[in-house]
Scaffold this motif. Sequence first.
Motif, PDB file in Angstrom:
ATOM      1  N   GLY A   1       0.816  -1.211   0.000  1.00 37.54           N
ATOM      2  CA  GLY A   1       0.000   0.000   0.000  1.00 37.54           C
ATOM      3  C   GLY A   1       0.848   1.259   0.000  1.00 37.54           C
ATOM      4  N   TRP A   2       1.953   1.218   0.768  1.00 34.49           N
ATOM      5  CA  TRP A   2       2.887   2.352   0.812  1.00 34.49           C
ATOM      6  C   TRP A   2       3.527   2.579  -0.558  1.00 34.49           C
ATOM      7  N   LEU A   3       3.899   1.490  -1.231  1.00 33.06           N
ATOM      8  CA  LEU A   3       4.493   1.612  -2.563  1.00 33.06           C
ATOM      9  C   LEU A   3       3.480   2.147  -3.576  1.00 33.06           C
ATOM     10  N   VAL A   4       2.218   1.730  -3.448  1.00 35.68           N
ATOM     11  CA  VAL A   4       1.185   2.219  -4.359  1.00 35.68           C
ATOM     12  C   VAL A   4       1.049   3.740  -4.248  1.00 35.68           C
ATOM     13  N   VAL A   5       1.161   4.261  -3.037  1.00 37.58           N
ATOM     14  CA  VAL A   5       1.090   5.715  -2.850  1.00 37.58           C
ATOM     15  C   VAL A   5       2.228   6.404  -3.592  1.00 37.58           C
ATOM     16  N   TRP A   6       3.447   5.831  -3.491  1.00 42.14           N
ATOM     17  CA  TRP A   6       4.588   6.415  -4.197  1.00 42.14           C
ATOM     18  C   TRP A   6       4.386   6.344  -5.713  1.00 42.14           C
ATOM     19  N   ILE A   7       3.760   5.257  -6.178  1.00 40.95           N
ATOM     20  CA  ILE A   7       3.521   5.115  -7.618  1.00 40.95           C
ATOM     21  C   ILE A   7       2.483   6.128  -8.097  1.00 40.95           C
ATOM     22  N   MET A   8       1.456   6.356  -7.296  1.00 44.32           N
ATOM     23  CA  MET A   8       0.386   7.264  -7.698  1.00 44.32           C
ATOM     24  C   MET A   8       0.733   8.732  -7.466  1.00 44.32           C
ATOM     25  N   LEU A   9       1.691   8.994  -6.593  1.00 49.50           N
ATOM     26  CA  LEU A   9       1.999  10.361  -6.176  1.00 49.50           C
ATOM     27  C   LEU A   9       2.242  11.327  -7.341  1.00 49.50           C
ATOM     28  N   PRO A  10       3.016  10.955  -8.378  1.00 47.75           N
ATOM     29  CA  PRO A  10       3.288  11.927  -9.447  1.00 47.75           C
ATOM     30  C   PRO A  10       2.212  11.994 -10.534  1.00 47.75           C
TER      31      PRO A  10
ATOM     32  N   LYS B   1      -1.440  12.468 -12.625  1.00 47.91           N
ATOM     33  CA  LYS B   1      -2.464  13.506 -12.755  1.00 47.91           C
ATOM     34  C   LYS B   1      -3.691  13.165 -11.911  1.00 47.91           C
ATOM     35  N   LEU B   2      -4.016  11.868 -11.818  1.00 43.94           N
ATOM     36  CA  LEU B   2      -5.152  11.430 -11.005  1.00 43.94           C
ATOM     37  C   LEU B   2      -4.947  11.803  -9.543  1.00 43.94           C
ATOM     38  N   TYR B   3      -3.741  11.569  -9.037  1.00 47.11           N
ATOM     39  CA  TYR B   3      -3.460  11.879  -7.626  1.00 47.11           C
ATOM     40  C   TYR B   3      -3.540  13.387  -7.387  1.00 47.11           C
ATOM     41  N   LYS B   4      -2.965  14.167  -8.309  1.00 47.65           N
ATOM     42  CA  LYS B   4      -2.921  15.613  -8.102  1.00 47.65           C
ATOM     43  C   LYS B   4      -4.290  16.265  -8.224  1.00 47.65           C
ATOM     44  N   ASN B   5      -5.059  15.876  -9.241  1.00 46.39           N
ATOM     45  CA  ASN B   5      -6.314  16.577  -9.521  1.00 46.39           C
ATOM     46  C   ASN B   5      -7.528  15.988  -8.816  1.00 46.39           C
ATOM     47  N   THR B   6      -7.484  14.696  -8.500  1.00 47.04           N
ATOM     48  CA  THR B   6      -8.656  14.050  -7.906  1.00 47.04           C
ATOM     49  C   THR B   6      -8.428  13.659  -6.451  1.00 47.04           C
ATOM     50  N   TRP B   7      -7.336  12.922  -6.205  1.00 46.98           N
ATOM     51  CA  TRP B   7      -7.107  12.433  -4.848  1.00 46.98           C
ATOM     52  C   TRP B   7      -6.696  13.544  -3.892  1.00 46.98           C
ATOM     53  N   THR B   8      -5.783  14.406  -4.321  1.00 44.49           N
ATOM     54  CA  THR B   8      -5.224  15.418  -3.415  1.00 44.49           C
ATOM     55  C   THR B   8      -6.285  16.338  -2.820  1.00 44.49           C
ATOM     56  N   PRO B   9      -7.200  16.909  -3.609  1.00 46.32           N
ATOM     57  CA  PRO B   9      -8.217  17.780  -2.989  1.00 46.32           C
ATOM     58  C   PRO B   9      -9.055  17.061  -1.940  1.00 46.32           C
ATOM     59  N   LYS B  10      -9.447  15.807  -2.237  1.00 45.40           N
ATOM     60  CA  LYS B  10     -10.269  15.065  -1.273  1.00 45.40           C
ATOM     61  C   LYS B  10      -9.475  14.729  -0.012  1.00 45.40           C
ATOM     62  N   LEU B  11      -8.207  14.284  -0.194  1.00 44.70           N
ATOM     63  CA  LEU B  11      -7.388  13.932   0.960  1.00 44.70           C
ATOM     64  C   LEU B  11      -7.080  15.152   1.808  1.00 44.70           C
ATOM     65  N   ASN B  12      -6.750  16.261   1.166  1.00 43.76           N
ATOM     66  CA  ASN B  12      -6.410  17.477   1.914  1.00 43.76           C
ATOM     67  C   ASN B  12      -7.597  18.002   2.710  1.00 43.76           C
TER      68      ASN B  12
ATOM     69  N   ASN C   1       5.800  11.197 -15.229  1.00 43.78           N
ATOM     70  CA  ASN C   1       4.483  11.711 -14.847  1.00 43.78           C
ATOM     71  C   ASN C   1       4.558  13.129 -14.301  1.00 43.78           C
ATOM     72  N   TYR C   2       5.594  13.416 -13.517  1.00 47.48           N
ATOM     73  CA  TYR C   2       5.765  14.782 -13.022  1.00 47.48           C
ATOM     74  C   TYR C   2       5.867  15.765 -14.186  1.00 47.48           C
ATOM     75  N   LEU C   3       6.648  15.401 -15.212  1.00 48.84           N
ATOM     76  CA  LEU C   3       6.830  16.293 -16.356  1.00 48.84           C
ATOM     77  C   LEU C   3       5.553  16.384 -17.188  1.00 48.84           C
ATOM     78  N   TYR C   4       4.848  15.270 -17.329  1.00 44.05           N
ATOM     79  CA  TYR C   4       3.597  15.278 -18.092  1.00 44.05           C
ATOM     80  C   TYR C   4       2.574  16.223 -17.449  1.00 44.05           C
ATOM     81  N   VAL C   5       2.422  16.129 -16.135  1.00 47.32           N
ATOM     82  CA  VAL C   5       1.479  17.000 -15.429  1.00 47.32           C
ATOM     83  C   VAL C   5       1.957  18.441 -15.468  1.00 47.32           C
ATOM     84  N   SER C   6       3.263  18.651 -15.290  1.00 48.77           N
ATOM     85  CA  SER C   6       3.813  20.007 -15.253  1.00 48.77           C
ATOM     86  C   SER C   6       3.705  20.697 -16.607  1.00 48.77           C
TER      87      SER C   6
END
Length: 696
Positions: free
Chosen positions: A17-26, A28-39, A129-134
């Motif tokens: 589960g910890w590794l999945v978070v690192w995989i999803m972290l960069p 677009k789904l994590y930044k635009n969908t997960w992050t607002p809900k988690l924050n 992924n970081y570059l794609y989103v950026s």
Amino acid sequence: MSSMTVFRLIFLAVFLGWLVVWIMLPTKLYKNTWTPKLNSKLNSTYFSGQGTNLLLLSFPMMFIAALGCIYLHAKQQQRISYSKSIVASNRLSFLRRPALVMAPLGIVTAMELAFVAMFIALLIWSLGNYLYVSFGHLHIHKLREKVWQAKFRSVSLRLGYVGNICWAFLFFPVTRGSSILPLVGLTSESSIKYHIWLGHLSMILFAAHTVGFVIYWAMTNQMAEMLEWSKTWVSNVAGEIAAVLALAMWVTSSYRIRRKMFEVFFYTHQLYILYIVFYVLHVGAAYFCMVLPGIFLFVIDRYMRFLQSQRRARLDSARLLPCGSVELTFSKSPGLYYNPTSILFLNVPSISKLQWHPFTITSSCNMDQDKLSVAVKRLGNWSQKLCQEISSSVDRLEVSVEGPYGPNSSHFLRHELLVLVSGGSGITPFISIIREIMFESTKPNYQVPRVLLVCAFKNSADLAMLDLLLPINDTPAKISQVQLQIEAYITREEEQPIADNQKLLHTIWFKPNQLDSPICAGLGQNNWLWLGAIIASSFIMFLLILGIVTRYYIYPIDHNTEEIYHFSYFVLWDMFLLCTCIFLASSAVFLFRKKENATEAKQIQNLEVPTPTPSTGSWFHNADRELESLPHRSLVQATKVHFRARPDLKRILFDCKASDVGVLACGPRKMRHEVAKICSSGIANNLHFESISFNW
């Protein structure tokens, strides 16, 4: 399903589960969908912007570390025997075979190669992924800034993000008393190479990150940014200081400098404290929570080592060998348990108050229940000064220790035949293995492996190292019950010198002192349980106090006044509370356990100091002279000495006909690599290789 299996499934589920978070972290789904809900749910007024990372990236590894202590305690209580009836299958043994043998990587198994490939894939995935989103939402800082310059800045920034992934793993391998490494069958000394790899990789990424921003500032006429310590965002100055400190440590940690100028490497590497401080000041509190578990557990381990080192160890005797080596024998608590090939760190204040050096334990925990011995080879300046001080007829030598550290099981007992290949002082870890086999051979109906020891020495005087196979005390050495064959090779002499010209083997006994105490685990018996209590209590205390400080001190300033709370102050609070909570929890438990350790130490009575007795070793008697004891006679009869010769390792290993042959190699890098290549050639499938290397 056994309780141990349940533990392992929990560890696996949490880690994945910890590794999945690192995989999803960069993504677009994590930044635009997960992050607002988690924050919205986790970044409360108690944790500000740290809540999400504390839960998703800090808590899982801290949970594994604390629960792992309970698992390791239960496993230690069982002390499962490696008899043939309960040994696990070798179906996955091919994963432990050397797959790559080359400098500077060393010996890399198939399993390690697979994990390295997956880790590199994670870094590439994250950067992509970081570059794609950026690039999809490129932010132009200046009106005159060109698009390609903005992209260059974005690439430089994301290289730093990827470097943080390396930092998340960087400190786990150097946490000597770690509860995480034993869960995957590793020790701190065997995993130090992972720290080296991660250090190189993170340094390359951070160097590219730093140089990239300097070039960007130069292109956009913003060189003044190099001197900025922002109140609302990251500090550029802190990042530059961290980069300079990292560069100094990186340059002086090369293999040649470590081998030839250890003091330079050692003292420069102490800059890691400042490096951590300025690195954290640069990345900020939210990113600090990403790498928090490794640093948190490392600080606990470092402070516990400091507390243990404040006690002076009781040094009973020193056995001076004709080759210049010395075996130091300490008193130890009968409750202290360790496995063969473990190491002990020594500090002798009269030589250096700061330097700590690792040495292999030569004694067997089961055979010598109240003694612990280490072998010291006279090589560097520190060891030469130690031998000189011991030889100067001192009555007492002040020594502090850290450890012992080593494997969590005696896995070598599972083999049918053990081939131990050593060069020079590389024989020392094999002494503890053979002593342990001597002890196990006394058990009824217990099958121990046959042993073939292949050792190469420069001079015949080094043959005295074989005398260390026999304990210095009166414990009956059942060497005659072990199927032991020793092939000793002397590479620089044509024949054995005359015995009368040899130096004597000399034993020095030190006077007991009330200030000295037997070596014991830092937290006494049930060490793993108490370590788990420290990890859990200190982390919970850290979260509680951080929440209180954030809610009732930082939040009112940041939201109820016109003043903005300084960006760097957030992370200073994190570092201060981390250290404070660790110091409080560790000190409380250590002082509580110190009483039990003191009571146990009083039970070990001071022994009378025997008169020093010089004697020749087993190897310097005339051929027709009768050896004095049966153990020495058995040892000499089991040994065949070859002069002016080197071992033909291919012939020796391929001639081993047993179905399960464990091959352990320790010594010069070239020799270990040669043995690894032979075992990985695929010609003999019965060879199972393991390298023992100490690259501190």
